[in-house]
Design an enzyme around this catalytic site. Structure first.
Site, PDB file in Angstrom:
ATOM      1  N   CYS A 155       0.950  -1.196  -0.064  1.00  0.00           N
ATOM      2  CA  CYS A 155       0.103  -0.035  -0.071  1.00  0.00           C
ATOM      3  C   CYS A 155       0.841   1.199  -0.107  1.00  0.00           C
ATOM      4  CB  CYS A 155      -0.895   0.046   1.273  1.00  0.00           C
ATOM      5  SG  CYS A 155      -1.683   1.444   1.339  1.00  0.00           S
ATOM      6  N   HIS A 177      -9.121  -3.826  -1.798  1.00  0.00           N
ATOM      7  CA  HIS A 177      -8.133  -3.080  -1.253  1.00  0.00           C
ATOM      8  C   HIS A 177      -8.297  -1.595  -1.299  1.00  0.00           C
ATOM      9  CE1 HIS A 177      -3.811  -2.155   0.009  1.00  0.00           C
ATOM     10  NE2 HIS A 177      -4.171  -0.928  -0.333  1.00  0.00           N
ATOM     11  N   GLU A 178      -8.739  -1.056  -2.554  1.00  0.00           N
ATOM     12  CA  GLU A 178      -8.902   0.203  -2.577  1.00  0.00           C
ATOM     13  C   GLU A 178     -10.072   0.864  -1.885  1.00  0.00           C
ATOM     14  OE1 GLU A 178      -6.602   2.031  -3.437  1.00  0.00           O
ATOM     15  OE2 GLU A 178      -5.349   0.414  -4.232  1.00  0.00           O
ATOM     16  N   HIS A 193      -9.973   1.613   1.855  1.00  0.00           N
ATOM     17  CA  HIS A 193      -9.729   2.864   2.294  1.00  0.00           C
ATOM     18  C   HIS A 193     -10.770   3.587   2.510  1.00  0.00           C
ATOM     19  CE1 HIS A 193      -5.261   2.535   1.786  1.00  0.00           C
ATOM     20  NE2 HIS A 193      -5.165   1.978   0.737  1.00  0.00           N
TER      21      HIS A 193
HETATM   22 NI    NI Z   1      -3.722   0.794  -0.237  1.00  0.00          NI
END
Ligand code: NI
Length: 177
Positions: free
Chosen positions: A100, A142-143, A146
């Site tokens: 990341c 993953h994105e 956030h």
């Molecule tokens: Ni990330």
């Protein structure tokens, strides 16, 4: 258009729940996306979420062309995804290594759903509705994490599988995503 500073893990701004975009095709939104693209490319990243540059909106971008770190991974089309909704299409999960841009130099083994539908909008307000698997599904999860204040270490099941790139993968060139 400008490269923006990426917030690093430990910054409380990364832990917020981001807010929905309510207006599309605006100067502000296009400007944000231009900055996100510039920043992601400058950092050689795979994806970036707006909260990583301190903008608390539900906006992510991602793109995987050929990546030397994932020689066997499928490519992922250049995507702008706004106000995403993720729906796992089965309970099946698999572990895979992630990095990341907010946690430079490190990687961890993270479980993600293998089959996923994602919906949302592009910057013009056009609907996006895709069913994906594997690495594409991993990147989206993953994105979008956030946007809810989750960083991948929070998902690692066994923290022995979390460490510095050069220690985990000696001799390999690896990128942060
Ligand atoms: Ni990330």
């Amino acid at each position: 258009m400008a490269t923006r500073a990426i917030l690093r893990m430990g910054d409380a701004l990364l832990l917020r729940r981001a807010e929905a975009v309510t207006q599309f095709d605006t100067h502000e939104l296009h400007s944000l996306l231009a900055d996100m693209r510039d920043t992601m490319l400058a950092m050689d990243g795979v994806g970036l979420a707006a909260p990583q540059i301190g903008v608390n909106l539900r906006v992510v971008i991602f793109e995987v062309s050929s990546n030397p770190r994932y020689p066997d991974a499928e490519t992922v089309p250049q995507t702008v995804l706004i106000n995403p909704v993720l729906t796992p299409l089965s309970d099946a999960m698999e572990e895979g290594w992630e990095g990341c841009l907010s946690i430079p130099g490190m990687r961890g083994l993270v479980p993600r759903y293998t089959h996923l539908r994602y919906q949302g909008y592009d910057e013009h307000g056009a609907e996006i509705d895709r069913t994906v698997t594997g690495f594409h599904a991993r990147v989206v999860q993953h994105e979008c994490d956030h946007l809810d204040g989750f960083l991948y270490p929070m998902r690692i099941r066994d923290l022995r599988n979390f460490g510095f790139n050069e220690a985990l993968f000696p001799g390999e060139t690896v990128r942060d995503e």
